[in-house]
Design a protein around this motif. Structure first.
Motif, PDB file in Angstrom:
ATOM      1  N   LEU A   1      12.871  81.376  63.322  1.00 48.27           N
ATOM      2  CA  LEU A   1      12.401  82.130  64.478  1.00 48.27           C
ATOM      3  C   LEU A   1      11.065  82.811  64.180  1.00 48.27           C
ATOM      4  CD1 LEU A   1      15.717  83.616  65.884  1.00 48.27           C
ATOM      5  CD2 LEU A   1      14.359  81.737  66.812  1.00 48.27           C
ATOM      6  N   GLU A   2      10.905  83.294  62.973  1.00 50.09           N
ATOM      7  CA  GLU A   2       9.628  83.895  62.578  1.00 50.09           C
ATOM      8  C   GLU A   2       8.516  82.844  62.612  1.00 50.09           C
ATOM      9  OE1 GLU A   2       6.760  86.533  61.678  1.00 50.09           O
ATOM     10  OE2 GLU A   2       8.827  87.012  62.196  1.00 50.09           O
ATOM     11  N   ASN A   3       8.828  81.630  62.135  1.00 53.26           N
ATOM     12  CA  ASN A   3       7.845  80.539  62.195  1.00 53.26           C
ATOM     13  C   ASN A   3       7.492  80.211  63.639  1.00 53.26           C
ATOM     14  OD1 ASN A   3       7.806  80.331  59.410  1.00 53.26           O
ATOM     15  ND2 ASN A   3       9.293  78.671  59.346  1.00 53.26           N
ATOM     16  N   LEU A   4       8.502  80.218  64.505  1.00 57.21           N
ATOM     17  CA  LEU A   4       8.262  79.945  65.918  1.00 57.21           C
ATOM     18  C   LEU A   4       7.364  81.020  66.523  1.00 57.21           C
ATOM     19  CD1 LEU A   4       8.816  78.424  68.566  1.00 57.21           C
ATOM     20  CD2 LEU A   4      10.866  79.829  68.822  1.00 57.21           C
ATOM     21  N   VAL A   5       7.637  82.260  66.220  1.00 52.58           N
ATOM     22  CA  VAL A   5       6.832  83.359  66.750  1.00 52.58           C
ATOM     23  C   VAL A   5       5.383  83.227  66.268  1.00 52.58           C
ATOM     24  CG1 VAL A   5       6.462  85.858  66.602  1.00 52.58           C
ATOM     25  CG2 VAL A   5       8.746  84.955  67.061  1.00 52.58           C
ATOM     26  N   GLN A   6       5.200  82.930  64.994  1.00 51.04           N
ATOM     27  CA  GLN A   6       3.845  82.764  64.469  1.00 51.04           C
ATOM     28  C   GLN A   6       3.124  81.601  65.140  1.00 51.04           C
ATOM     29  OE1 GLN A   6       4.201  82.464  60.218  1.00 51.04           O
ATOM     30  NE2 GLN A   6       4.736  84.618  59.973  1.00 51.04           N
ATOM     31  N   LYS A   7       3.836  80.507  65.351  1.00 53.27           N
ATOM     32  CA  LYS A   7       3.241  79.342  66.012  1.00 53.27           C
ATOM     33  C   LYS A   7       2.842  79.691  67.444  1.00 53.27           C
ATOM     34  CE  LYS A   7       4.354  74.808  67.727  1.00 53.27           C
ATOM     35  NZ  LYS A   7       5.428  74.079  68.292  1.00 53.27           N
ATOM     36  N   GLU A   8       3.718  80.386  68.158  1.00 55.47           N
ATOM     37  CA  GLU A   8       3.412  80.754  69.537  1.00 55.47           C
ATOM     38  C   GLU A   8       2.231  81.718  69.598  1.00 55.47           C
ATOM     39  OE1 GLU A   8       4.689  79.427  72.387  1.00 55.47           O
ATOM     40  OE2 GLU A   8       5.602  78.050  70.958  1.00 55.47           O
ATOM     41  N   ARG A   9       2.144  82.629  68.655  1.00 55.34           N
ATOM     42  CA  ARG A   9       1.000  83.544  68.616  1.00 55.34           C
ATOM     43  C   ARG A   9      -0.291  82.775  68.386  1.00 55.34           C
ATOM     44  NH1 ARG A   9       3.728  88.215  64.945  1.00 55.34           N
ATOM     45  NH2 ARG A   9       4.833  89.272  66.635  1.00 55.34           N
ATOM     46  N   GLN A  10      -0.247  81.826  67.463  1.00 55.17           N
ATOM     47  CA  GLN A  10      -1.428  81.024  67.174  1.00 55.17           C
ATOM     48  C   GLN A  10      -1.825  80.205  68.406  1.00 55.17           C
ATOM     49  OE1 GLN A  10      -0.978  78.180  64.003  1.00 55.17           O
ATOM     50  NE2 GLN A  10      -3.166  77.895  63.786  1.00 55.17           N
ATOM     51  N   THR A  11      -0.842  79.619  69.069  1.00 57.41           N
ATOM     52  CA  THR A  11      -1.125  78.854  70.283  1.00 57.41           C
ATOM     53  C   THR A  11      -1.732  79.760  71.345  1.00 57.41           C
ATOM     54  OG1 THR A  11       0.685  77.320  69.815  1.00 57.41           O
ATOM     55  CG2 THR A  11      -0.078  77.428  72.091  1.00 57.41           C
ATOM     56  N   GLY A  12      -1.191  80.946  71.485  1.00 54.59           N
ATOM     57  CA  GLY A  12      -1.723  81.904  72.453  1.00 54.59           C
ATOM     58  C   GLY A  12      -3.158  82.294  72.139  1.00 54.59           C
ATOM     59  N   ARG A  13      -3.437  82.496  70.875  1.00 51.33           N
ATOM     60  CA  ARG A  13      -4.819  82.838  70.479  1.00 51.33           C
ATOM     61  C   ARG A  13      -5.774  81.695  70.808  1.00 51.33           C
ATOM     62  NH1 ARG A  13      -2.317  84.642  65.379  1.00 51.33           N
ATOM     63  NH2 ARG A  13      -1.924  86.855  65.628  1.00 51.33           N
ATOM     64  N   LEU A  14      -5.365  80.473  70.487  1.00 49.50           N
ATOM     65  CA  LEU A  14      -6.215  79.322  70.773  1.00 49.50           C
ATOM     66  C   LEU A  14      -6.459  79.175  72.275  1.00 49.50           C
ATOM     67  CD1 LEU A  14      -4.753  76.677  68.275  1.00 49.50           C
ATOM     68  CD2 LEU A  14      -6.951  77.875  68.122  1.00 49.50           C
ATOM     69  N   GLU A  15      -5.403  79.345  73.063  1.00 51.14           N
ATOM     70  CA  GLU A  15      -5.554  79.261  74.517  1.00 51.14           C
ATOM     71  C   GLU A  15      -6.459  80.378  75.023  1.00 51.14           C
ATOM     72  OE1 GLU A  15      -1.564  79.287  76.031  1.00 51.14           O
ATOM     73  OE2 GLU A  15      -1.204  77.207  75.436  1.00 51.14           O
ATOM     74  N   GLY A  16      -6.309  81.565  74.467  1.00 52.37           N
ATOM     75  CA  GLY A  16      -7.158  82.689  74.864  1.00 52.37           C
ATOM     76  C   GLY A  16      -8.617  82.444  74.542  1.00 52.37           C
ATOM     77  N   ARG A  17      -8.884  81.881  73.379  1.00 50.49           N
ATOM     78  CA  ARG A  17     -10.264  81.560  73.012  1.00 50.49           C
ATOM     79  C   ARG A  17     -10.849  80.518  73.957  1.00 50.49           C
ATOM     80  NH1 ARG A  17      -8.342  81.203  67.139  1.00 50.49           N
ATOM     81  NH2 ARG A  17      -8.586  83.331  66.440  1.00 50.49           N
ATOM     82  N   GLN A  18     -10.045  79.500  74.273  1.00 45.24           N
ATOM     83  CA  GLN A  18     -10.500  78.454  75.186  1.00 45.24           C
ATOM     84  C   GLN A  18     -10.811  79.037  76.557  1.00 45.24           C
ATOM     85  OE1 GLN A  18     -11.319  75.343  74.560  1.00 45.24           O
ATOM     86  NE2 GLN A  18     -11.782  74.878  76.670  1.00 45.24           N
ATOM     87  N   GLU A  19      -9.926  79.889  77.064  1.00 48.30           N
ATOM     88  CA  GLU A  19     -10.161  80.521  78.357  1.00 48.30           C
ATOM     89  C   GLU A  19     -11.409  81.399  78.302  1.00 48.30           C
ATOM     90  OE1 GLU A  19      -6.648  82.640  79.580  1.00 48.30           O
ATOM     91  OE2 GLU A  19      -5.444  80.812  79.603  1.00 48.30           O
ATOM     92  N   GLY A  20     -11.592  82.105  77.206  1.00 49.60           N
ATOM     93  CA  GLY A  20     -12.779  82.946  77.037  1.00 49.60           C
ATOM     94  C   GLY A  20     -14.060  82.128  77.052  1.00 49.60           C
ATOM     95  N   ARG A  21     -14.039  80.981  76.368  1.00 49.20           N
ATOM     96  CA  ARG A  21     -15.208  80.105  76.365  1.00 49.20           C
ATOM     97  C   ARG A  21     -15.515  79.589  77.771  1.00 49.20           C
ATOM     98  NH1 ARG A  21     -12.576  77.975  72.684  1.00 49.20           N
ATOM     99  NH2 ARG A  21     -12.886  77.567  70.586  1.00 49.20           N
ATOM    100  N   GLN A  22     -14.464  79.185  78.467  1.00 48.98           N
ATOM    101  CA  GLN A  22     -14.662  78.672  79.827  1.00 48.98           C
ATOM    102  C   GLN A  22     -15.219  79.750  80.749  1.00 48.98           C
ATOM    103  OE1 GLN A  22     -10.755  77.169  80.726  1.00 48.98           O
ATOM    104  NE2 GLN A  22     -11.167  75.165  79.827  1.00 48.98           N
ATOM    105  N   GLU A  23     -14.700  80.963  80.629  1.00 48.86           N
ATOM    106  CA  GLU A  23     -15.205  82.060  81.453  1.00 48.86           C
ATOM    107  C   GLU A  23     -16.660  82.367  81.122  1.00 48.86           C
ATOM    108  OE1 GLU A  23     -12.524  85.355  80.971  1.00 48.86           O
ATOM    109  OE2 GLU A  23     -10.869  84.291  81.927  1.00 48.86           O
TER     110      GLU A  23
END
Length: 118
Positions: free
Chosen positions: A49-71
């Motif tokens: 579960l800790e690995n899952l949480v870390q993976k989801e956080r990383q995915t969220g960060r990547l998506e946030g960066r992508q959205e930031g670049r697009q904006e």
């Protein structure tokens, strides 16, 4: 709580099965195949579960960066369009020259010119 219940084995199996199914539905991509008991395998579950949480956080960060670049790209494009509108309104520059200055396609400048004339 499970260990204190008189039906702990049944409860443990049901909850363990539910957690595994839920994680599979989430496409969690974590290794829980060997998980057979929440009571006995709690360290393994906690680690997964800790690995899952870390993976989801990383995915969220990547998506946030992508959205930031697009904006940022969208804001930059709108800034170029606004500058082109000002050049159209204030000068006699050709559409090609404005397009070159603002790094916009000439078709975009032609469209902006048509909009400002209406």
């Amino acid at each position: 709580m499970i260990q204190a219940d008189p039906h702990k084995e049944r409860i443990d199996k049901v909850i363990t099965r539910w957690i595994k199914r839920h994680l599979y539905r989430l496409d969690a991509e974590i290794n829980i195949d060997q998980l057979t008991s929440l009571v006995e395998d709690k360290e393994m579950l906690a680690e997964n579960l800790e690995n899952l949480v870390q993976k989801e956080r990383q995915t969220g960060r990547l998506e946030g960066r992508q959205e930031g670049r697009q904006e940022a790209e969208q804001r930059a494009l709108e800034s170029k369009r606004n500058a082109a509108r000002k050049l159209i309104a204030l000068t006699e520059m050709s559409d090609q020259l404005i397009a070159d200055i603002e790094e916009l396609p000439v078709e975009e400048v032609e469209k902006l010119r048509a909009e400002t004339q209406h």
